[in-house]
Design a protein around this motif. Sequence first.
Motif, short mmCIF file in Angstrom:
data_model
loop_
_atom_site.label_atom_id
_atom_site.label_comp_id
_atom_site.label_asym_id
_atom_site.label_seq_id
_atom_site.Cartn_x
_atom_site.Cartn_y
_atom_site.Cartn_z
N MET A 95 33.84 47.16 39.90
CA MET A 95 34.46 46.31 38.90
C MET A 95 35.07 45.11 39.62
N ASP A 96 34.67 43.91 39.21
CA ASP A 96 35.23 42.73 39.85
C ASP A 96 36.55 42.33 39.19
N THR A 97 37.18 41.33 39.73
CA THR A 97 38.50 40.91 39.27
C THR A 97 38.48 40.48 37.81
N GLN A 98 37.46 39.73 37.41
CA GLN A 98 37.41 39.26 36.03
C GLN A 98 37.23 40.43 35.06
N ASP A 99 36.44 41.43 35.45
CA ASP A 99 36.28 42.62 34.61
C ASP A 99 37.61 43.35 34.48
N ARG A 100 38.35 43.43 35.56
CA ARG A 100 39.67 44.08 35.54
C ARG A 100 40.63 43.33 34.63
N ILE A 101 40.60 42.00 34.69
CA ILE A 101 41.45 41.18 33.82
C ILE A 101 41.07 41.42 32.36
N ASP A 102 39.78 41.44 32.07
CA ASP A 102 39.33 41.69 30.70
C ASP A 102 39.79 43.05 30.20
N ASP A 103 39.72 44.06 31.07
CA ASP A 103 40.18 45.40 30.71
C ASP A 103 41.68 45.40 30.42
N LEU A 104 42.44 44.75 31.26
CA LEU A 104 43.89 44.69 31.06
C LEU A 104 44.26 43.91 29.80
N GLU A 105 43.51 42.86 29.50
CA GLU A 105 43.77 42.10 28.27
C GLU A 105 43.52 42.98 27.05
N GLN A 106 42.51 43.83 27.10
CA GLN A 106 42.27 44.78 26.01
C GLN A 106 43.42 45.77 25.90
N GLN A 107 43.90 46.26 27.03
CA GLN A 107 45.04 47.18 27.02
C GLN A 107 46.28 46.49 26.46
#
Length: 60
Positions: free
Chosen positions: A1-13
Amino acid sequence: MDTQDRIDDLEQQMYVACSDGDYHSMNLIEQQIEQLKANLGTSLLDDPYATESKWDTESY
């Protein structure tokens, strides 16, 4: 998982936490997003879709 994917996941959370009214979790998630975006050279202040919870929920 790259940084942008992690950011997207956190934004969903963050969306879920906001929907639940969980301001404490929102603040924690927002800090994590800010740290990741700092690594990318961006900021929540540069993001027109960023929440304003940092300023609105400090009293909670």
